[in-house]
Design a protein around this motif. Structure first.
Motif, PDB file in Angstrom:
ATOM      1  N   ARG A  60       0.807  -1.214   0.000  1.00 21.84           N
ATOM      2  CA  ARG A  60       0.000   0.000   0.000  1.00 21.84           C
ATOM      3  C   ARG A  60       0.846   1.272   0.000  1.00 21.84           C
ATOM      4  O   ARG A  60       0.322   2.371   0.153  1.00 21.84           O
ATOM      5  CB  ARG A  60      -0.871   0.030   1.266  1.00 21.84           C
ATOM      6  CG  ARG A  60      -1.805  -1.124   1.353  1.00 21.84           C
ATOM      7  CD  ARG A  60      -2.452  -1.213   2.724  1.00 21.84           C
ATOM      8  NE  ARG A  60      -3.403  -2.316   2.734  1.00 21.84           N
ATOM      9  CZ  ARG A  60      -4.677  -2.187   2.380  1.00 21.84           C
ATOM     10  NH1 ARG A  60      -5.147  -1.010   2.047  1.00 21.84           N
ATOM     11  NH2 ARG A  60      -5.475  -3.230   2.377  1.00 21.84           N
ATOM     12  N   LYS A  61       2.141   1.098  -0.093  1.00 22.24           N
ATOM     13  CA  LYS A  61       3.033   2.256   0.130  1.00 22.24           C
ATOM     14  C   LYS A  61       2.768   3.439  -0.814  1.00 22.24           C
ATOM     15  O   LYS A  61       3.100   4.563  -0.477  1.00 22.24           O
ATOM     16  CB  LYS A  61       4.496   1.832   0.061  1.00 22.24           C
ATOM     17  CG  LYS A  61       4.973   1.378  -1.289  1.00 22.24           C
ATOM     18  CD  LYS A  61       6.427   0.981  -1.207  1.00 22.24           C
ATOM     19  CE  LYS A  61       6.829   0.292  -2.507  1.00 22.24           C
ATOM     20  NZ  LYS A  61       8.012  -0.516  -2.362  1.00 22.24           N
ATOM     21  N   ALA A 104      -8.733   7.042   2.253  1.00 24.81           N
ATOM     22  CA  ALA A 104      -7.552   6.178   2.381  1.00 24.81           C
ATOM     23  C   ALA A 104      -7.739   4.814   1.708  1.00 24.81           C
ATOM     24  O   ALA A 104      -6.962   3.900   1.952  1.00 24.81           O
ATOM     25  CB  ALA A 104      -7.206   5.995   3.846  1.00 24.81           C
ATOM     26  N   ASP A 105      -8.783   4.700   0.868  1.00 24.04           N
ATOM     27  CA  ASP A 105      -9.031   3.431   0.165  1.00 24.04           C
ATOM     28  C   ASP A 105      -7.744   2.994  -0.554  1.00 24.04           C
ATOM     29  O   ASP A 105      -7.166   3.751  -1.320  1.00 24.04           O
ATOM     30  CB  ASP A 105     -10.168   3.654  -0.846  1.00 24.04           C
ATOM     31  CG  ASP A 105     -10.722   2.333  -1.369  1.00 24.04           C
ATOM     32  OD1 ASP A 105     -10.282   1.272  -0.883  1.00 24.04           O
ATOM     33  OD2 ASP A 105     -11.579   2.377  -2.266  1.00 24.04           O
ATOM     34  N   GLY A 106      -7.284   1.799  -0.244  1.00 25.64           N
ATOM     35  CA  GLY A 106      -6.032   1.316  -0.849  1.00 25.64           C
ATOM     36  C   GLY A 106      -4.801   1.686  -0.030  1.00 25.64           C
ATOM     37  O   GLY A 106      -3.680   1.362  -0.393  1.00 25.64           O
ATOM     38  N   GLY A 107      -5.007   2.383   1.060  1.00 30.23           N
ATOM     39  CA  GLY A 107      -3.879   2.815   1.893  1.00 30.23           C
ATOM     40  C   GLY A 107      -3.970   2.322   3.322  1.00 30.23           C
ATOM     41  O   GLY A 107      -4.559   1.271   3.605  1.00 30.23           O
ATOM     42  N   THR A 108      -3.383   3.095   4.232  1.00 31.00           N
ATOM     43  CA  THR A 108      -3.307   2.705   5.645  1.00 31.00           C
ATOM     44  C   THR A 108      -3.853   3.836   6.520  1.00 31.00           C
ATOM     45  O   THR A 108      -3.594   5.003   6.252  1.00 31.00           O
ATOM     46  CB  THR A 108      -1.833   2.465   6.053  1.00 31.00           C
ATOM     47  OG1 THR A 108      -1.240   1.564   5.117  1.00 31.00           O
ATOM     48  CG2 THR A 108      -1.717   1.904   7.462  1.00 31.00           C
ATOM     49  N   LYS A 144     -17.947   0.445   0.276  1.00 35.02           N
ATOM     50  CA  LYS A 144     -16.843  -0.481   0.513  1.00 35.02           C
ATOM     51  C   LYS A 144     -15.521   0.271   0.511  1.00 35.02           C
ATOM     52  O   LYS A 144     -15.351   1.246  -0.220  1.00 35.02           O
ATOM     53  CB  LYS A 144     -16.810  -1.528  -0.614  1.00 35.02           C
ATOM     54  CG  LYS A 144     -17.781  -2.671  -0.392  1.00 35.02           C
ATOM     55  CD  LYS A 144     -17.116  -3.708   0.497  1.00 35.02           C
ATOM     56  CE  LYS A 144     -17.767  -5.086   0.351  1.00 35.02           C
ATOM     57  NZ  LYS A 144     -17.142  -6.032   1.281  1.00 35.02           N
ATOM     58  N   THR A 145     -14.596  -0.167   1.307  1.00 34.45           N
ATOM     59  CA  THR A 145     -13.270   0.423   1.288  1.00 34.45           C
ATOM     60  C   THR A 145     -12.240  -0.651   1.623  1.00 34.45           C
ATOM     61  O   THR A 145     -12.568  -1.662   2.250  1.00 34.45           O
ATOM     62  CB  THR A 145     -13.163   1.611   2.279  1.00 34.45           C
ATOM     63  OG1 THR A 145     -11.901   2.247   2.110  1.00 34.45           O
ATOM     64  CG2 THR A 145     -13.290   1.164   3.729  1.00 34.45           C
ATOM     65  N   ASP A 146     -11.007  -0.417   1.175  1.00 39.59           N
ATOM     66  CA  ASP A 146      -9.948  -1.387   1.445  1.00 39.59           C
ATOM     67  C   ASP A 146      -8.821  -0.667   2.185  1.00 39.59           C
ATOM     68  O   ASP A 146      -7.940  -0.071   1.571  1.00 39.59           O
ATOM     69  CB  ASP A 146      -9.465  -1.962   0.099  1.00 39.59           C
ATOM     70  CG  ASP A 146      -8.178  -2.749   0.238  1.00 39.59           C
ATOM     71  OD1 ASP A 146      -7.938  -3.317   1.325  1.00 39.59           O
ATOM     72  OD2 ASP A 146      -7.399  -2.781  -0.738  1.00 39.59           O
ATOM     73  N   VAL A 147      -8.905  -0.698   3.493  1.00 36.29           N
ATOM     74  CA  VAL A 147      -7.958   0.063   4.313  1.00 36.29           C
ATOM     75  C   VAL A 147      -7.271  -0.856   5.314  1.00 36.29           C
ATOM     76  O   VAL A 147      -7.913  -1.704   5.925  1.00 36.29           O
ATOM     77  CB  VAL A 147      -8.684   1.205   5.070  1.00 36.29           C
ATOM     78  CG1 VAL A 147      -7.774   1.871   6.077  1.00 36.29           C
ATOM     79  CG2 VAL A 147      -9.209   2.245   4.095  1.00 36.29           C
ATOM     80  N   ARG A 148      -5.978  -0.678   5.461  1.00 34.61           N
ATOM     81  CA  ARG A 148      -5.242  -1.419   6.491  1.00 34.61           C
ATOM     82  C   ARG A 148      -5.210  -0.544   7.748  1.00 34.61           C
ATOM     83  O   ARG A 148      -4.920   0.644   7.663  1.00 34.61           O
ATOM     84  CB  ARG A 148      -3.815  -1.623   5.980  1.00 34.61           C
ATOM     85  CG  ARG A 148      -3.055  -2.782   6.576  1.00 34.61           C
ATOM     86  CD  ARG A 148      -2.345  -2.566   7.850  1.00 34.61           C
ATOM     87  NE  ARG A 148      -1.691  -3.755   8.344  1.00 34.61           N
ATOM     88  CZ  ARG A 148      -0.588  -4.290   7.845  1.00 34.61           C
ATOM     89  NH1 ARG A 148      -0.020  -3.789   6.773  1.00 34.61           N
ATOM     90  NH2 ARG A 148      -0.024  -5.331   8.423  1.00 34.61           N
ATOM     91  N   ILE A 149      -5.488  -1.167   8.881  1.00 35.91           N
ATOM     92  CA  ILE A 149      -5.513  -0.382  10.113  1.00 35.91           C
ATOM     93  C   ILE A 149      -4.376  -0.766  11.040  1.00 35.91           C
ATOM     94  O   ILE A 149      -4.145  -1.941  11.343  1.00 35.91           O
ATOM     95  CB  ILE A 149      -6.860  -0.547  10.845  1.00 35.91           C
ATOM     96  CG1 ILE A 149      -7.965   0.091  10.001  1.00 35.91           C
ATOM     97  CG2 ILE A 149      -6.828   0.121  12.221  1.00 35.91           C
ATOM     98  CD1 ILE A 149      -9.337  -0.095  10.539  1.00 35.91           C
TER      99      ILE A 149
END
Ligand SMILES: Nc1ncnc2c1ncn2[C@@H]1O[C@H](COP(=O)(O)OP(=O)(O)OP(=O)(O)O)[C@@H](O)[C@H]1O
Ligand SMILES: [Mg+2]
Length: 420
Positions: A60-61, A104-108, A144-149
């Motif tokens: 995700r950088k 932050a979709d696709g991020g952290t 929907k979202t793809d986030v790393r927490i």
């Protein structure tokens, strides 16, 4: 895979403590996955670099990295900040807004001080963690979202769970992997190393030769409790670097920059008496504050009535005041308001001569100044009480907030507001 050493260099992390190395190693290992991580450690131990390491070593950088301080956002707006809101969702919501989870979709997302999240927000967070779903405030449409927490906390989460302030299911979901960071006092070999690094940084910054600790000062440095950890060490190094003209620092000089309160010295017996004294003192202070406030309100009311309606209304206010003092009487006619000698309530027209407009304005201004002064006094008392409670509770905000009878969030904002 980048080595721990290389990461330390890249993120300017000083120290060779095995627990620190292990924490960095864990961050490197979990980075390529999407596993949720909880960074745990006292205030000032350096938790903030861990999520940055994880993000920059993950796929995700190139996505967004958003750090959110959960304790600093008011409870009323946090859902909207995190998940966004629809136009018209609440007063002032003039347009649709994207929340951090959408941006932050696709991020952290780094959720700092996650223990401070309100329970309702915790429910939304759990949902987004479980299936990536969230709903904007005021909307019914699931997104929907793809986030790393990555989350961090400096409070004991089990305490929070026990007190019903934090959801147990969310805790386990957040801390799939936990990364503990050791307090500075447990990193004896790193303390002087860090101090020398800060001394050299500040020498550079302030264009002065670096300060140098003598042997006794080093010993003192190692024995000190450092309850504020690296942040505290850095502050002390900066103060000494700026203020001491003699660059050779003795233990005595070093000591003069450190708090002497019990919280930083090894406390053998906790003085029970002082705790009791404190709560009595606190009660008295509260009482004084409330009395002052109520006096002030009475005074304001009286002044306002005076200015707006003249004397007849003021007599009415006097009547109310007497009732307040003596309690209310069923038959008001029992009391002769103009003859209450013990209370010295004299009809107002006798005390306050008819004023021209200018004088009235003066008195109004005077009342405002008094009010400002009172507010200042109240604020000072508040600051004193907060400081005292924080010192007593060794900087633990939760304990201090409990003692002061306010929420942790309110205490957090007061600390920020008064720059404590
Ligand atoms: N190993 C380290 N080397 C150099 N500087 C460090 C190190 N660890 C922390 N620091 C510095 O110490 C300060 C405090 O670190 P940080 O803000 O990460 O603390 P924290 O654990 O997040 O504390 P809090 O819980 O109060 O937010 C920062 O200025 C950071 O740069
Ligand atoms: Mg922090």
């Amino acid at each position: 895979m980048e080595s721990v050493q290389a990461i330390k260099q890249r993120f300017e992390i000083i120290g060779n403590d095995p627990k620190l190395n292990r924490a960095i190693e864990k961050a490197i290992q979990v980075a390529p996955t999407d596993i949720s991580v909880l960074v745990v450690g006292e205030s000032g131990v350096g938790k903030e670099s861990i999520p940055k390491i994880i993000h920059s070593l993950s796929h995700r950088k190139h996505g967004k990295y958003i750090a959110v301080n959960c304790g600093a956002i008011p409870e009323g707006t946090i859902d909207s900040e995190l998940f966004g809101h629809e136009k018209g969702a609440f007063t002032g919501a003039t347009s649709t807004r994207e929340g951090y989870f959408e941006v932050a979709d696709g991020g952290t997302i780094f959720l700092d001080e996650v223990g401070e999240l309100p329970l309702t927000t915790q429910v939304r967070l759990l949902r987004v963690l479980e299936n990536g779903e969230f709903i904007k405030v005021g909307s019914s449409q699931v997104q929907k979202t793809d986030v790393r927490i990555v989350a961090a906390t400096n409070v004991n989460m089990f305490d929070a769970i026990e007190k019903g302030k934090f959801r147990e299911d969310l805790y386990y979901r957040l801390s799939t992997v936990d990364i503990p960071l050791p307090p500075l006092r447990d990193r004896k070999d790193d303390i002087h190393l860090l101090f020398r690094k800060f001394a050299s940084d500040f020498a550079h910054k302030y264009k002065m030769p670096p300060i140098k600790l003598d042997e006794n000062a080093i010993q003192f440095l190692l024995k000190f409790r450092w309850s504020g950890n690296i942040r505290q060490l850095r502050n002390v190094a900066e103060q000494i670097s700026v203020l001491e003209t003699n660059r050779d620092i003795s233990a005595l000089t070093l000591q003069s920059y450190l708090p002497t309160e019990g919280n930083n010295l090894p406390s053998v017996i906790k003085d029970k008496k002082s705790e009791n004294d404190f709560s009595t003192e606190r009660e008295i202070l509260y009482k004084v504050l409330f009395d002052m406030k109520s006096d002030l309100n009475d005074l304001k009311k009286l002044t306002l009535e005076l200015m707006q309606n003249g004397s007849s209304k003021v007599q009415e206010t006097n009547k109310n005041l007497i009732q307040k003092i003596y309690g209310s009487h069923q038959d008001d006619s029992e009391i002769d308001y103009e003859d209450q000698n013990e209370l010295s309530v004299i009809p107002v027209q006798n005390v306050v001569p008819k004023k021209d407009f200018e004088e009235q304005e003066d008195s109004y201004l005077f009342a405002e100044t008094v009010e400002e002064e009172e507010i200042l006094k109240l604020e000072q008392k508040e600051i004193e009480m907060i400081k005292k409670s924080l010192e007593k509770n060794k900087g633990k905000r939760k304990a201090a907030a409990d003692e002061l009878g306010i929420s942790e969030r309110t205490l957090y904002r007061k600390i920020k507001q008064f720059d404590l």
